[in-house]
Design a protein around this motif. Sequence first.
Motif, PDB file in Angstrom:
ATOM      1  N   ASP A 510       0.840  -1.240  -0.097  1.00  0.00           N
ATOM      2  CA  ASP A 510      -0.045  -0.100  -0.208  1.00  0.00           C
ATOM      3  C   ASP A 510       0.824   1.304  -0.118  1.00  0.00           C
ATOM      4  O   ASP A 510       0.645   2.254  -0.599  1.00  0.00           O
ATOM      5  N   ARG A 511       1.764   1.198   0.796  1.00  0.00           N
ATOM      6  CA  ARG A 511       2.770   2.474   0.751  1.00  0.00           C
ATOM      7  C   ARG A 511       3.475   2.798  -0.637  1.00  0.00           C
ATOM      8  O   ARG A 511       3.542   3.716  -1.227  1.00  0.00           O
ATOM      9  N   LEU A 512       3.895   1.550  -1.274  1.00  0.00           N
ATOM     10  CA  LEU A 512       4.777   1.891  -2.740  1.00  0.00           C
ATOM     11  C   LEU A 512       3.616   2.353  -3.625  1.00  0.00           C
ATOM     12  O   LEU A 512       3.946   3.265  -4.461  1.00  0.00           O
ATOM     13  N   THR A 513       2.344   1.929  -3.591  1.00  0.00           N
ATOM     14  CA  THR A 513       1.244   2.328  -4.526  1.00  0.00           C
ATOM     15  C   THR A 513       0.924   3.622  -4.043  1.00  0.00           C
ATOM     16  O   THR A 513       0.841   4.494  -5.083  1.00  0.00           O
ATOM     17  N   ALA A 514       0.901   4.054  -3.100  1.00  0.00           N
ATOM     18  CA  ALA A 514       0.693   5.675  -2.759  1.00  0.00           C
ATOM     19  C   ALA A 514       1.894   6.280  -3.028  1.00  0.00           C
ATOM     20  O   ALA A 514       1.787   7.680  -3.407  1.00  0.00           O
ATOM     21  N   HIS A 515       2.996   5.837  -3.316  1.00  0.00           N
ATOM     22  CA  HIS A 515       4.070   6.767  -3.971  1.00  0.00           C
ATOM     23  C   HIS A 515       4.343   6.529  -5.320  1.00  0.00           C
ATOM     24  O   HIS A 515       5.505   6.557  -6.067  1.00  0.00           O
ATOM     25  N   SER A 516       3.421   6.054  -5.972  1.00  0.00           N
ATOM     26  CA  SER A 516       3.318   5.439  -7.439  1.00  0.00           C
ATOM     27  C   SER A 516       3.953   6.513  -8.406  1.00  0.00           C
ATOM     28  O   SER A 516       4.658   6.603  -9.232  1.00  0.00           O
ATOM     29  N   GLU A 517       3.240   7.733  -8.004  1.00  0.00           N
ATOM     30  CA  GLU A 517       3.470   8.985  -8.844  1.00  0.00           C
ATOM     31  C   GLU A 517       5.101   9.404  -8.825  1.00  0.00           C
ATOM     32  O   GLU A 517       5.551   9.939  -9.690  1.00  0.00           O
ATOM     33  N   THR A 518       5.460   9.410  -7.683  1.00  0.00           N
ATOM     34  CA  THR A 518       6.919   9.912  -7.523  1.00  0.00           C
ATOM     35  C   THR A 518       7.908   8.826  -8.149  1.00  0.00           C
ATOM     36  O   THR A 518       8.723   9.247  -8.730  1.00  0.00           O
ATOM     37  N   LEU A 519       7.387   7.585  -8.018  1.00  0.00           N
ATOM     38  CA  LEU A 519       8.363   6.602  -8.506  1.00  0.00           C
ATOM     39  C   LEU A 519       8.206   6.746 -10.136  1.00  0.00           C
ATOM     40  O   LEU A 519       9.172   6.446 -10.864  1.00  0.00           O
ATOM     41  N   ALA A 520       7.036   7.065 -10.516  1.00  0.00           N
ATOM     42  CA  ALA A 520       7.103   6.938 -11.969  1.00  0.00           C
ATOM     43  C   ALA A 520       7.856   8.331 -12.838  1.00  0.00           C
ATOM     44  O   ALA A 520       8.458   8.098 -13.707  1.00  0.00           O
ATOM     45  N   ARG A 521       8.077   9.186 -11.804  1.00  0.00           N
ATOM     46  CA  ARG A 521       8.934  10.335 -12.200  1.00  0.00           C
ATOM     47  C   ARG A 521      10.423   9.959 -12.500  1.00  0.00           C
ATOM     48  O   ARG A 521      11.218  10.343 -13.324  1.00  0.00           O
ATOM     49  N   PHE A 522      10.811   8.959 -11.859  1.00  0.00           N
ATOM     50  CA  PHE A 522      12.226   8.526 -11.973  1.00  0.00           C
ATOM     51  C   PHE A 522      12.415   7.205 -12.964  1.00  0.00           C
ATOM     52  O   PHE A 522      13.267   6.474 -12.889  1.00  0.00           O
ATOM     53  N   GLY A 523      11.379   6.726 -13.528  1.00  0.00           N
ATOM     54  CA  GLY A 523      11.350   5.937 -14.439  1.00  0.00           C
ATOM     55  C   GLY A 523      10.825   4.192 -14.192  1.00  0.00           C
ATOM     56  O   GLY A 523      11.102   3.365 -14.513  1.00  0.00           O
ATOM     57  N   LEU A 524      10.349   4.346 -12.652  1.00  0.00           N
ATOM     58  CA  LEU A 524       9.901   3.108 -11.959  1.00  0.00           C
ATOM     59  C   LEU A 524       8.543   3.081 -12.080  1.00  0.00           C
ATOM     60  O   LEU A 524       7.543   3.924 -11.257  1.00  0.00           O
ATOM     61  N   GLY A 525       7.926   2.054 -12.899  1.00  0.00           N
ATOM     62  CA  GLY A 525       6.306   1.776 -12.960  1.00  0.00           C
ATOM     63  C   GLY A 525       5.893   0.760 -11.989  1.00  0.00           C
ATOM     64  O   GLY A 525       6.050  -0.345 -12.365  1.00  0.00           O
ATOM     65  N   VAL A 526       5.237   1.509 -11.220  1.00  0.00           N
ATOM     66  CA  VAL A 526       4.664   0.411  -9.974  1.00  0.00           C
ATOM     67  C   VAL A 526       3.080   0.240  -9.833  1.00  0.00           C
ATOM     68  O   VAL A 526       2.561   1.729  -9.789  1.00  0.00           O
ATOM     69  N   VAL A 534       2.831  -6.181  -5.853  1.00  0.00           N
ATOM     70  CA  VAL A 534       2.854  -5.120  -6.753  1.00  0.00           C
ATOM     71  C   VAL A 534       3.534  -5.763  -7.902  1.00  0.00           C
ATOM     72  O   VAL A 534       4.310  -6.368  -7.928  1.00  0.00           O
ATOM     73  N   ALA A 535       3.080  -4.919  -9.107  1.00  0.00           N
ATOM     74  CA  ALA A 535       3.548  -5.319 -10.305  1.00  0.00           C
ATOM     75  C   ALA A 535       4.514  -4.062 -10.715  1.00  0.00           C
ATOM     76  O   ALA A 535       3.869  -2.961 -11.011  1.00  0.00           O
ATOM     77  N   VAL A 536       5.610  -4.460 -11.363  1.00  0.00           N
ATOM     78  CA  VAL A 536       6.574  -3.415 -11.847  1.00  0.00           C
ATOM     79  C   VAL A 536       6.707  -3.749 -13.345  1.00  0.00           C
ATOM     80  O   VAL A 536       6.952  -4.811 -13.994  1.00  0.00           O
ATOM     81  N   ARG A 537       6.166  -2.628 -14.082  1.00  0.00           N
ATOM     82  CA  ARG A 537       5.845  -2.618 -15.485  1.00  0.00           C
ATOM     83  C   ARG A 537       7.316  -1.988 -16.178  1.00  0.00           C
ATOM     84  O   ARG A 537       7.508  -2.260 -17.379  1.00  0.00           O
ATOM     85  N   GLU A 538       7.774  -0.713 -15.443  1.00  0.00           N
ATOM     86  CA  GLU A 538       8.939  -0.312 -16.029  1.00  0.00           C
ATOM     87  C   GLU A 538       9.778   0.174 -14.818  1.00  0.00           C
ATOM     88  O   GLU A 538       9.664   0.093 -14.027  1.00  0.00           O
ATOM     89  N   THR A 539      11.495   0.064 -15.489  1.00  0.00           N
ATOM     90  CA  THR A 539      12.155   0.361 -14.647  1.00  0.00           C
ATOM     91  C   THR A 539      13.155   1.488 -15.456  1.00  0.00           C
ATOM     92  O   THR A 539      12.999   1.600 -16.609  1.00  0.00           O
ATOM     93  N   PRO A 540      14.006   2.108 -14.519  1.00  0.00           N
ATOM     94  CA  PRO A 540      14.785   3.309 -15.104  1.00  0.00           C
ATOM     95  C   PRO A 540      15.768   2.806 -16.292  1.00  0.00           C
ATOM     96  O   PRO A 540      16.578   1.875 -15.802  1.00  0.00           O
TER      97      PRO A 540
END
Length: 634
Positions: A510-526, A534-540
């Motif tokens: 749940d914590r990771l999902t809540a920060h998904s927008e921040t992680l997406a800015r760095f190229g990590l799609g969660v 959680v499913a990771v679809r993109e990595t930096p």
Amino acid sequence: MTIKHLNETIINQIAAGEVIERPASVIKELVENAIDAGADRIEIVTAGGGKTLLRVTDNGSGIPQAELSLAISRHCTSKLQDDVHDIRALGFRGEALPSIGSVARLSLKSRVKTADSGFEVGVEGGNLSPTRPAALNVGTIAEVRDLFFATPARLKFMKTDRAEATAITEVIKRIAIAFPHIRFSLAGTDRTTLELPATGTGSQAMLERISQILGKEFAENALEIDAERDGVRLSGFIGIPSFNRGNAQHQFAYVNGRPVRDKQIFGALRGAFMDVIARDRHPVAVLFLNLDPALVDVNVHPAKADVRFRDPGLVRGLIVGSIKQVLAASGIRASTNAATSMMEAFRAQGLQPSSHMPPQQASSYRPQFASRDWQTHQPRQEWSPATAHPAHRPLDLDESQSAFGSMPTGLNEAGQSVFADISIPTADARAGMAEPETEIMAMPLGAARAQVHANYIVAQTEDSLVIVDQHAAHERLVYEALKTALHSKPMAAQMLLIPEIVDLPEEDADRLTAHSETLARFGLGVESFGPGAVAVRETPAMLGEMNVPQLIRDLADEIAEHDTANGLQEMLDHVAATMACHGSVRSGRRLKQQEMDALLRQMEATPGSGTCNHGRPTYIELKLSDIERLFGRR
């Protein structure tokens, strides 16, 4: 087994086990009581490392006779009203004095301003003695003797007298920083006297008090911080990145004036200095946080060294953002202790008379090479009027008479031929050059003069000599440029052919999902993949092949502890630092004059360029006054 109510003595001894750990804990509680009483002069005396004697004398408001017996009773205090969340004093639990009295011999003398005399009450191993008159000035004297005599087992865990005395000194210093308007005096049979005169109020007075504790070098290398966000104010001083220490003992944090050892504050401090200081070095800092008492819980532990913030993310963001902003705005500065080390390295120790040499011999001492010709190694002829060159004769020495061998000497025609190939600008040309040269010399790093050992640039300013490590300096410039490019736009992402499914505890997911927008800015799609996964679809793309499950678990742990996902950004910055190290100007490369000057100007315009990515200094500045002292001109 029968349940029964514990007697008051055992209750106090149990409380003492939490509040009174060692003599330094007693001093902390007694000094905080003196500060809460409004004292501006506090004197501390110890003996036997505090195990034999601890005495704290203050000139505060004092305790009335009728309240002396209450002062040494449990849960009696004048510092807390009806709201436990509105704590505005250092003490408030009402446990310190009765806890001390249950394990030691405590004497409490006090006199208020309106009383004709003072009164005294004593506690010995939990047994209270009646109140009696005592002669003293306005204020309070708290004296503790034979600490832990009532609980001998605790004495076995005490350290040596010197170690306990050192701990007491550290406690006094830590408290004194927060109260520069109070004079502190610490003395005893087991230490030299520590005097901390009052410096007043205001930021300059605070800096003077900090200098009393950390040394005058801190004031010369300090940057002031003053920032506020959403009702939380941060103030204090930090050392520039090149002014650092080998441990964290020179880091001080205060919350509403209370000294704390909060791991979140010190973690934020490390994060702020992350890429400007070496990993095995620690910044020097004194930070003060002031906020509404309702937004912080200081009642976590009886020792009150730990606190809990209602919004820890706000506090961390304020500390990291404010420090980074101050470092960026401070321009380029070199640590003064680097110049001190440089002075010691340059000092010509071999030319000094030996400390073991007799005074008569020392007075007539001459360096050994001064009496011999440096070329022939033959004894040099002593000067005398008979051998002196007549003043009326021209300097027409030939090569055989010259001490410099084949180099022509003197002002005759042969001697002047040395300067034949040197082009000297005319007066008009010098006038045209003067203004630009003056402007360059006024800049922080001045004008480049030479390159030595194909790695170090020697520059000159109006009042100093600057030596720059060209590789370390260019490494920082490239690193900052890469970071700007990385963080100015969303990071390029690499789509995974098959999404990586990572199983986690449900709360971490749940914590990771809540920060998904921040992680997406760095190229990590969660994204969420059901409960506990959680499913990771993109990595930096910048990180290439990587251990995705380990990265996700590390980020989950960081978010749980700090409520931030900075770990991914740190990984990307580390890659940028590696690229900068390999893409910068290498040691051994010859630079032209224009290249050296351009490097100096870029350093002056780049935040954090005083240190490289690894935390090493990029340049050292030696003042002209220091150079003159090296040559005995001052």
